[in-house]
Design a protein around this motif. Structure first.
Motif, mmCIF file in Angstrom:
data_model
loop_
_atom_site.group_PDB
_atom_site.id
_atom_site.type_symbol
_atom_site.label_atom_id
_atom_site.label_comp_id
_atom_site.label_asym_id
_atom_site.label_seq_id
_atom_site.Cartn_x
_atom_site.Cartn_y
_atom_site.Cartn_z
ATOM 1 N N LEU A 107 0.820 -1.210 0.000
ATOM 2 C CA LEU A 107 0.000 0.000 0.000
ATOM 3 C C LEU A 107 0.852 1.259 0.000
ATOM 4 O O LEU A 107 0.633 2.180 -0.803
ATOM 5 N N ASP A 108 1.839 1.329 0.878
ATOM 6 C CA ASP A 108 2.659 2.542 0.991
ATOM 7 C C ASP A 108 3.426 2.818 -0.300
ATOM 8 O O ASP A 108 3.560 3.975 -0.731
ATOM 9 N N GLU A 109 3.911 1.758 -0.937
ATOM 10 C CA GLU A 109 4.638 1.927 -2.192
ATOM 11 C C GLU A 109 3.717 2.474 -3.282
ATOM 12 O O GLU A 109 4.100 3.357 -4.056
ATOM 13 N N MET A 110 2.484 1.968 -3.318
ATOM 14 C CA MET A 110 1.545 2.431 -4.333
ATOM 15 C C MET A 110 1.126 3.875 -4.078
ATOM 16 O O MET A 110 0.988 4.670 -5.011
ATOM 17 N N ILE A 111 0.931 4.223 -2.827
ATOM 18 C CA ILE A 111 0.608 5.613 -2.479
ATOM 19 C C ILE A 111 1.726 6.540 -2.937
ATOM 20 O O ILE A 111 1.484 7.611 -3.497
ATOM 21 N N SER A 112 2.957 6.123 -2.725
ATOM 22 C CA SER A 112 4.111 6.927 -3.135
ATOM 23 C C SER A 112 4.142 7.113 -4.647
ATOM 24 O O SER A 112 4.426 8.207 -5.148
ATOM 25 N N GLN A 113 3.839 6.043 -5.400
ATOM 26 C CA GLN A 113 3.814 6.126 -6.861
ATOM 27 C C GLN A 113 2.790 7.158 -7.336
ATOM 28 O O GLN A 113 3.076 7.977 -8.220
ATOM 29 N N PHE A 114 1.605 7.122 -6.754
ATOM 30 C CA PHE A 114 0.547 8.008 -7.212
ATOM 31 C C PHE A 114 0.716 9.436 -6.695
ATOM 32 O O PHE A 114 0.213 10.374 -7.297
ATOM 33 N N GLU A 115 1.446 9.571 -5.616
ATOM 34 C CA GLU A 115 1.758 10.912 -5.135
ATOM 35 C C GLU A 115 2.656 11.631 -6.138
ATOM 36 O O GLU A 115 2.527 12.836 -6.385
ATOM 37 N N MET A 116 3.535 10.867 -6.785
ATOM 38 C CA MET A 116 4.458 11.460 -7.758
ATOM 39 C C MET A 116 3.738 11.879 -9.039
ATOM 40 O O MET A 116 4.042 12.923 -9.622
ATOM 41 N N VAL A 117 2.782 11.071 -9.499
ATOM 42 C CA VAL A 117 2.096 11.407 -10.752
ATOM 43 C C VAL A 117 0.979 12.427 -10.532
ATOM 44 O O VAL A 117 0.573 13.113 -11.470
ATOM 45 N N ARG A 118 0.504 12.529 -9.302
ATOM 46 C CA ARG A 118 -0.640 13.395 -9.003
ATOM 47 C C ARG A 118 -0.400 14.832 -9.442
ATOM 48 O O ARG A 118 -1.261 15.452 -10.094
ATOM 49 N N GLU A 119 0.755 15.388 -9.108
ATOM 50 C CA GLU A 119 1.035 16.791 -9.419
ATOM 51 C C GLU A 119 1.035 17.055 -10.922
ATOM 52 O O GLU A 119 0.667 18.142 -11.371
#
Length: 429
Positions: free
Chosen positions: A182-194
């Motif tokens: 979960l934490d790894e996936m959250i980190s991935q989407f945090e990067m693309v979100r912006e």
């Protein structure tokens, strides 16, 4: 208002990308209404080949806003890769937007697509393993994540945690594979979100406002009629509706706003993946068409199955789409053949029919009923007008028109923007 639709009439790969690119120079908006990056659109401009999977084919025209609509499923990593490739090629991406309502293809969707196909063994559908089906499945079971969910990232994380727990259970218990973190996936989407936030729009509002302001809007589908979830050779189909009806659902516009519905017809038939194919050629003629037409998937690289033109299929597409125009593509590939059979009916258990049966088993045992048309030897790739096409080539096109009761307004005689013969303007301003 002027709403134009471009759809495929066979199994995809008809050349819709080229046609949307050609028409894209004349419109204000190009809107993709369904599918995902399982599609492959090839556009050739000044000899340079551009292969797009998710972005609308009209994206090469910077004068037109390009919108990925609510009915599309979006792999954000693929989206950003394609945007980066455009920019490296000197094409601006400032005109590209994504609907907030479009569903996100998550990493677990791609994994499950692969695991499910492997599990099915002999019953596999032949998907591209891009996560399309599992994403649409989550959409309709109401546990999907949408592009707009990324705006409130705290809420996104809670939704992801809930869904990922279910998915990991399926991945570990049924398929015996490693779970996602979960934490790894959250980190991935945090990067693309912006990178995605500035491109998010309420596409339904934007598109309807454009139509009300008398702007020209081109709706682009992926795949084609025979891969439609309802009217294709189920279950060997895609997970959405690539027909003109899919525009209304996939973008949020009224059928009254669709003025012209253009069906793209390849001059012969091809199919990728599993499923029945009545006119398939498993001989040297099929090899000739494949090699001459470079029939290899833009998305997967898989060799396409090739066969003669199936007019039963094209008429089926005309009926369910309400086509106003046909565009015939790749007819130049048939040059050099002495005779060209076209399928005008199916024989099933001794009965001849001229429609697509609902049962995939009936389609699988259908035998093609052919009408043999004379071929031509001339190279038609340089023909600028209808009159300069060989008489037998014109007769071939006229057979398509007569059988489908739909006019062929444009003939593509080569891969480039310049290789087109116009018998009638599709976009009338």
């Amino acid at each position: 208002m002027a709403g134009y639709v471009v759809v495929g009439t066979q199994w995809g790969d008809e050349g819709k990308g080229k046609i949307v690119d050609v028409l894209g120079s004349q419109v204000d908006l190009v809107v993709r209404f369904q599918g995902g990056n399982n599609a492959g659109h090839t556009v050739v401009v000044e000899g340079k080949k551009h292969i797009l999977h998710l972005l609308p084919s009209g994206v090469l025209h910077e004068n037109a806003e390009c919108i990925i609509g609510p009915g599309v499923v979006v792999d954000p990593f693929v989206f950003l890769e394609e945007v980066e490739l455009l920019e490296k090629g000197g094409i601006s991406s400032d005109h590209i937007y994504i609907s907030e309502r479009a569903h996100l293809i998550m990493p677990y969707h791609i994994a499950l697509d692969k695991y499910q196909e492997e599990y099915k063994k002999d019953n596999k559908v032949g998907t591209t393993k891009r996560g399309i089906g599992p994403t649409y499945a989550d959409k309709f079971t109401r546990i999907g994540l949408r592009v707009g969910d990324l705006k409130d990232f705290e809420s996104f994380k809670k939704k992801l945690a809930f869904t990922l727990e279910m998915k990991n259970l399926e991945i570990t218990e049924m398929f015996h594979k490693e779970p996602f973190d979960l934490d790894e996936m959250i980190s991935q989407f945090e990067m693309v979100r912006e990178k995605l936030l500035p491109r998010m729009i309420n596409a339904m509002v934007v598109v309807n406002k454009a139509l009300e302001d008398d702007k020209f809007v081109l709706f682009e589908g992926a795949q084609a009629a025979m891969l439609d979830i309802n009217y294709g050779t189920y279950p060997y189909v895609t997970s959405s509706s690539p027909t003109s009806a899919g525009v209304c659902e996939g973008v949020g516009v009224s059928p009254k706003k669709l003025d012209r519905i253009v069906g793209v017809v390849k001059a012969y038939s091809t199919r990728v993946g599993e499923g029945p194919f009545v006119t398939e050629l498993l001989d040297e003629k099929g090899d000739y068409i494949r090699e001459n037409g470079q029939e290899f998937g833009a998305t997967t690289g898989r060799p396409r199955r090739c066969g003669w033109l199936d007019l039963v299929v094209v008429k089926h597409a005309c009926t369910i789409n309400g086509l106003t125009d046909l565009v015939i593509t790749k007819i130049d590939i048939l040059s050099g053949l002495k005779e060209i059979p076209v399928c005008i009916g199916y024989e099933i258990d001794g009965e001849i029919i001229d429609y697509i049966p609902a049962s995939v088993e009936d389609v699988a045992k259908a035998k093609p009923v052919y009408e043999i048309l004379p071929g031509w030897d001339e190279d038609i790739s340089k023909c600028p007008t209808w009159e300069e096409l060989p008489a037998n080539c014109r007769a071939y096109i006229e057979k398509i028109e007569a059988y489908t009761k739909t006019p062929a307004s444009m003939i593509s005689v080569g891969p480039g923007r310049e290789h087109n013969i116009y018998r009638k303007d599709i976009i009338e301003k």
